[in-house]
Design a protein around this motif. Structure first.
Motif, PDB file in Angstrom:
ATOM      1  N   ILE A 289      27.690  43.211  86.682  1.00 14.58           N
ATOM      2  CA  ILE A 289      28.173  43.097  85.303  1.00 14.58           C
ATOM      3  C   ILE A 289      28.621  44.472  84.795  1.00 14.58           C
ATOM      4  N   ARG A 290      27.795  45.475  85.059  1.00 15.13           N
ATOM      5  CA  ARG A 290      28.128  46.820  84.557  1.00 15.13           C
ATOM      6  C   ARG A 290      29.456  47.303  85.148  1.00 15.13           C
ATOM      7  N   GLU A 291      29.651  46.990  86.419  1.00 14.37           N
ATOM      8  CA  GLU A 291      30.905  47.388  87.066  1.00 14.37           C
ATOM      9  C   GLU A 291      32.092  46.716  86.378  1.00 14.37           C
ATOM     10  N   GLN A 292      31.899  45.435  86.021  1.00 20.02           N
ATOM     11  CA  GLN A 292      32.982  44.727  85.312  1.00 20.02           C
ATOM     12  C   GLN A 292      33.322  45.416  83.998  1.00 20.02           C
ATOM     13  N   PHE A 293      32.285  45.774  83.252  1.00 13.83           N
ATOM     14  CA  PHE A 293      32.548  46.444  81.975  1.00 13.83           C
ATOM     15  C   PHE A 293      33.242  47.782  82.199  1.00 13.83           C
ATOM     16  N   GLU A 294      32.778  48.511  83.194  1.00  7.70           N
ATOM     17  CA  GLU A 294      33.385  49.828  83.448  1.00  7.70           C
ATOM     18  C   GLU A 294      34.833  49.680  83.891  1.00  7.70           C
ATOM     19  N   ASP A 295      35.079  48.720  84.780  1.00 10.56           N
ATOM     20  CA  ASP A 295      36.440  48.535  85.295  1.00 10.56           C
ATOM     21  C   ASP A 295      37.402  48.050  84.212  1.00 10.56           C
ATOM     22  N   SER A 296      36.861  47.324  83.236  1.00 12.35           N
ATOM     23  CA  SER A 296      37.757  46.763  82.221  1.00 12.35           C
ATOM     24  C   SER A 296      37.990  47.713  81.040  1.00 12.35           C
ATOM     25  N   GLN A 297      37.286  48.837  81.035  1.00 19.82           N
ATOM     26  CA  GLN A 297      37.544  49.812  79.968  1.00 19.82           C
ATOM     27  C   GLN A 297      38.933  50.414  80.202  1.00 19.82           C
ATOM     28  N   PRO A 298      39.715  50.589  79.176  1.00 24.32           N
ATOM     29  CA  PRO A 298      41.005  51.251  79.388  1.00 24.32           C
ATOM     30  C   PRO A 298      40.791  52.721  79.756  1.00 24.32           C
ATOM     31  N   ALA A 299      41.736  53.267  80.472  1.00 26.11           N
ATOM     32  CA  ALA A 299      41.653  54.702  80.788  1.00 26.11           C
ATOM     33  C   ALA A 299      41.821  55.472  79.480  1.00 26.11           C
ATOM     34  N   MET A 300      40.863  56.300  79.177  1.00 28.48           N
ATOM     35  CA  MET A 300      40.929  57.046  77.912  1.00 28.48           C
ATOM     36  C   MET A 300      40.788  58.537  78.209  1.00 28.48           C
ATOM     37  N   GLU A 301      41.914  59.174  78.337  1.00 25.74           N
ATOM     38  CA  GLU A 301      41.900  60.619  78.573  1.00 25.74           C
ATOM     39  C   GLU A 301      41.726  61.329  77.232  1.00 25.74           C
ATOM     40  N   PRO A 302      40.914  62.397  77.218  1.00 21.80           N
ATOM     41  CA  PRO A 302      40.802  63.159  75.969  1.00 21.80           C
ATOM     42  C   PRO A 302      42.173  63.634  75.518  1.00 21.80           C
ATOM     43  N   THR A 303      42.384  63.560  74.236  1.00 25.16           N
ATOM     44  CA  THR A 303      43.675  63.964  73.709  1.00 25.16           C
ATOM     45  C   THR A 303      43.470  64.636  72.356  1.00 25.16           C
ATOM     46  N   GLU A 304      44.563  65.134  71.796  1.00 24.43           N
ATOM     47  CA  GLU A 304      44.446  65.866  70.532  1.00 24.43           C
ATOM     48  C   GLU A 304      44.096  64.905  69.402  1.00 24.43           C
ATOM     49  N   SER A 305      43.278  65.377  68.481  1.00 23.99           N
ATOM     50  CA  SER A 305      42.952  64.524  67.345  1.00 23.99           C
ATOM     51  C   SER A 305      44.115  64.527  66.353  1.00 23.99           C
ATOM     52  N   LEU A 306      44.057  63.595  65.421  1.00 23.89           N
ATOM     53  CA  LEU A 306      45.147  63.426  64.462  1.00 23.89           C
ATOM     54  C   LEU A 306      45.049  64.487  63.366  1.00 23.89           C
ATOM     55  N   ASP A 307      46.159  65.131  63.102  1.00 24.70           N
ATOM     56  CA  ASP A 307      46.196  66.069  61.971  1.00 24.70           C
ATOM     57  C   ASP A 307      46.363  65.246  60.694  1.00 24.70           C
ATOM     58  N   GLN A 308      45.317  65.208  59.893  1.00 21.04           N
ATOM     59  CA  GLN A 308      45.338  64.335  58.715  1.00 21.04           C
ATOM     60  C   GLN A 308      45.894  65.008  57.470  1.00 21.04           C
ATOM     61  N   SER A 309      46.151  66.305  57.563  1.00 22.61           N
ATOM     62  CA  SER A 309      46.488  67.044  56.337  1.00 22.61           C
ATOM     63  C   SER A 309      47.754  66.517  55.654  1.00 22.61           C
ATOM     64  N   ALA A 310      48.699  66.034  56.456  1.00 20.72           N
ATOM     65  CA  ALA A 310      49.959  65.595  55.852  1.00 20.72           C
ATOM     66  C   ALA A 310      49.997  64.091  55.588  1.00 20.72           C
ATOM     67  N   LEU A 311      48.895  63.421  55.818  1.00 20.72           N
ATOM     68  CA  LEU A 311      48.894  61.959  55.649  1.00 20.72           C
ATOM     69  C   LEU A 311      48.755  61.579  54.181  1.00 20.72           C
ATOM     70  N   PRO A 312      49.264  60.412  53.800  1.00 23.67           N
ATOM     71  CA  PRO A 312      49.070  59.937  52.424  1.00 23.67           C
ATOM     72  C   PRO A 312      47.579  59.804  52.105  1.00 23.67           C
ATOM     73  N   ALA A 313      47.247  59.961  50.828  1.00 29.30           N
ATOM     74  CA  ALA A 313      45.838  59.955  50.410  1.00 29.30           C
ATOM     75  C   ALA A 313      45.140  58.649  50.790  1.00 29.30           C
ATOM     76  N   GLU A 314      45.841  57.514  50.630  1.00 29.95           N
ATOM     77  CA  GLU A 314      45.182  56.232  50.919  1.00 29.95           C
ATOM     78  C   GLU A 314      44.851  56.108  52.406  1.00 29.95           C
ATOM     79  N   LEU A 315      45.702  56.666  53.235  1.00 34.30           N
ATOM     80  CA  LEU A 315      45.429  56.634  54.673  1.00 34.30           C
ATOM     81  C   LEU A 315      44.279  57.579  55.022  1.00 34.30           C
ATOM     82  N   GLN A 316      44.269  58.736  54.401  1.00 36.67           N
ATOM     83  CA  GLN A 316      43.149  59.661  54.620  1.00 36.67           C
ATOM     84  C   GLN A 316      41.827  59.017  54.199  1.00 36.67           C
ATOM     85  N   ALA A 317      41.856  58.336  53.067  1.00 39.30           N
ATOM     86  CA  ALA A 317      40.630  57.694  52.567  1.00 39.30           C
ATOM     87  C   ALA A 317      40.161  56.616  53.538  1.00 39.30           C
ATOM     88  N   TRP A 318      41.116  55.851  54.062  1.00 36.84           N
ATOM     89  CA  TRP A 318      40.767  54.781  55.008  1.00 36.84           C
ATOM     90  C   TRP A 318      40.190  55.370  56.301  1.00 36.84           C
TER      91      TRP A 318
END
Lengths: 549, 112
Positions: A289-318
């Protein structure tokens, strides 16, 4: 996620065929209602206040987009166009016809779903952390052991007629997001020094008319010993649990009456006489079962986080309110609030289900979870795609930025739907969420849990809330009792009754005064409601609420 | 001990096939409109309703039958005594589903 093997698939198809035959026999008079009732309940079909209700299992709350799309289809084809996410991470349809349920079960089986053991005195749907597999604070993914429990408990011949229903919850993180200490057995998965999974077992928790926080039964149980021990715990309960009084039939009463030590001794004696070798295949199955869960996880490579400074206020709040830390940098766990201002907690239309399924395909590797707080989680979202996902959620009315706030209310169906309820929950939740959303816009209330149950059975988890509301029938009038100080996290506590109940119209006033008192007494903005309550006690809240009420 | 029979009551149940709430009529049939229900007054008429319920359940037309105690008086529309029955009769007090369903419900209410 876990994908059915041929055995699983054949089993649910067989059950759907069986139920079709049972319904036919009911309709042609071969089965009386007395004979049919246990059969329909074993397939999740209740007779509620207005109509039949079908409760569909969502094991540990995990769904894929195909399944959610199918639920949307069922809502639109066989119901009144909507469904209700429950506090056991299931979904309920409130208006199915008996004559349609065999077709509904066939549709469910076609997408690896069913309604088995969502009712009756058996082991119910296993619940878990909706952040499983992606939480930044996770020790062990709780889904493999949850799935192992699902397989072990499904039609377990010894545990099909327990003294009362039995609920498991599993978490594997530092923060308990699965309320494990309010379950008959709660499992906290961790790792030992060698990195192997071990399990702390808690027993005797629950809500209802005798709320109890579960006690630690045994710590660091190894994987090979887990199922034998659980089996022994259930056997002792099955043997000694009271069957003469359903209000005293849960395991929490047995543990209390025997005492934890004596219950533990009984379980050890039972375990000593069991053939442990019969459980060894569970270790291999866990690995599969554990192998199934591991195999079905999408490949998730570390990547840059989102720069929120320029986002609209409502999106930042969300983002600030609804997005949780992911274990992979640059990825996000998105919590989608099903608590719109003035809306019905946990209700989603068929159209919204289909649209959510499309969004899950586009932004979350087709995966989503239902939470015990009646919300939805997308576990695999690239932070860079949050703005686009937010716009998609806005289009379907599911972009409320109130996760974890007081307006993120849990509410059971109450006397609007439930045959057992003594008062309505939903209109109270609607009035409160309208009042609270306005208030949250002005005051930094911080995280607060507010839960409403429409009767003492506590399906709305009011005992476990910072602010709980229990709807009662007082001389044929709805009356609402307030409890304070409950919490369902790792420091679980049962809320205390504040005092006499209120008429429905008075509830927003009373809750407003509770919040005023909290704001005036908290040490600083970081002191959470239950911590303030534990420090100052009930008296100042009681004084504030009842003076002039 | 069985509950005493109500002095004024209607017989209700759910349609076995659809689950709809139904009421027993003087024409020995079921209706979804409580205004058309047969009102039993006194123990003898209430017992007759219960006898009808047993027969109808036995013939698999309805399920979950019981008597609803009514308020005294001569209201044209029977009014239940108990909160639970008032709510059951009224249906959910909230619109079905989320925004679009809510809008539809409002439109329907306006049209009605």
């Amino acid at each position: 996620m876990y994908t059915y093997d041929t055995h699983d698939q054949a089993f649910v198809e067989q059950r759907a065929r069986e139920f079709r035959d049972q319904v036919e026999r009911r309709l042609n008079g071969q089965l009386s209602e007395e004979e049919f009732r246990p059969l329909r309940l074993q397939n999740g079909l209740y007779l509620q206040l207005h109509a039949y209700m079908l409760r569909i299992a969502i094991p540990y709350g995990e769904l894929n987009s195909t399944q959610l799309r199918k639920l949307g289809y069922i809502a639109e084809t066989y119901d009144k166009g909507y469904g209700h996410f429950t506090t056991r991470q299931n979904i309920q349809f409130n208006w199915p016809k008996l004559t349609d349920t065999p077709d509904i079960l066939d549709h469910l089986a076609s997408v690896q779903m069913h309604a088995i053991q969502t009712s009756g005195n058996c082991i119910r749907n296993v619940t878990s952390d909706p952040f499983a597999g992606v939480a930044a604070d996770e020790f062990v993914d709780p889904r493999p052991v949850s799935e192992l429990l699902r397989q072990w408990s499904t039609l377990h011949p010894e545990f099909a007629f327990l003294p009362r229903k039995f609920k498991f919850a599993v978490t594997g993180s530092a923060e308990d997001r699965a309320a494990i200490k309010f379950h008959d057995i709660g499992i906290w998965a961790k790792v030992d020094a060698a990195g192997a999974p071990v399990f702390d077992l808690y027993v005797g928790g629950g809500q209802g008319r005798t709320p109890r926080v579960a006690k630690l039964f045994e710590a660091a149980v190894s994987l090979p010993n887990l199922l034998p021990l659980l089996d022994a715990m259930l056997r002792v309960y099955n043997l000694h649990g009271r069957r003469d009084n359903k209000y005293k039939a849960r395991i929490k009463i047995l543990v209390e009456e025997l005492g934890l030590e004596d219950y533990r001794d009984e379980v050890r004696a039972e375990l000593a006489g069991m053939d442990i070798a019969a459980f060894q295949s569970a270790v291999d199955e866990y690995a599969r079962i554990r192998e199934q869960f591991e195999d079905s996880q999408p490949a998730m490579e570390p990547t840059e986080s989102l720069d929120q400074s320029a986002l609209p206020a409502e999106l930042q709040a969300w983002i600030s309110q609804n997005v949780a830390a992911h274990r992979v940098p640059g990825w996000a766990v998105v919590q989608i609030s099903v608590k719109p201002k003035g809306g019905t907690p946990g209700d989603v239309t068929g159209a919204q289900m289909k649209a959510l399924a499309d969004l899950a395909d586009d932004f979350s590797a087709s995966a989503l979870r239902i939470t015990h707080r009646q919300n939805v989680v997308f576990p695999y979202v690239r932070a860079a795609e949050l703005p686009e996902l937010f716009r998609g959620l806005q289009d379907i009315g599911l972009a409320e930025d109130n996760i974890g706030e007081a307006s993120d209310i849990i509410a059971c169906p109450g006397l609007d739907y439930c045959g057992l309820a003594t008062a309505r929950s939903i209109p109270v939740a609607q009035e409160l969420s309208t009042m609270l959303r306005d208030r949250e816009a002005q005051d930094a209330l911080g995280p607060i849990t507010l839960n409403i149950s429409g009767c003492i059975n506590a399906c709305g988890h009011h005992h476990a809330a910072n602010i709980g509301i229990l709807g009662l029938n007082k001389a044929e009038k709805e009356n609402y009792q307030i409890t304070l100080g409950g919490r369902s996290d790792e420091s679980a506590a049962v809320g205390e009754v504040l005092g006499p109940g209120f008429d429905r119209e008075q509830v927003p006033m009373a809750i407003g005064r509770v919040l005023d008192t909290y704001l005036s007494l908290r040490r600083d903005a970081d002191e959470r409601f239950p911590d303030t309550y534990a420090r100052v006690g009930k008296a100042p809240f009681k004084e504030a609420v009842y003076v002039g009420a | 001990m069985a509950s005493p029979l109500p002095t004024k009551a209607v017989l209700t149940a759910n349609d076995v096939r659809t689950g709809d709430i139904v009421f027993w009529t003087a024409q020995h049939d079921w209706t979804t409109d409580i205004k058309k229900a047969c009102v039993g007054k006194g123990a003898v008429e209430a017992q007759a309703l219960l006898d009808a319920a047993q027969k109808e359940e036995g013939e698999n037309r309805v399920v979950g039958s019981y008597l609803i105690a009514l308020q005294a008086g001569d209201s044209l529309s029977p009014i239940p005594l108990k909160l639970r029955e008032i709510r059951r009769l009224a249906g959910p007090s909230v619109p079905f589903g989320l925004p679009e369903a809510k809008a539809e419900a409002k439109a329907e209410a306006k049209a009605a």
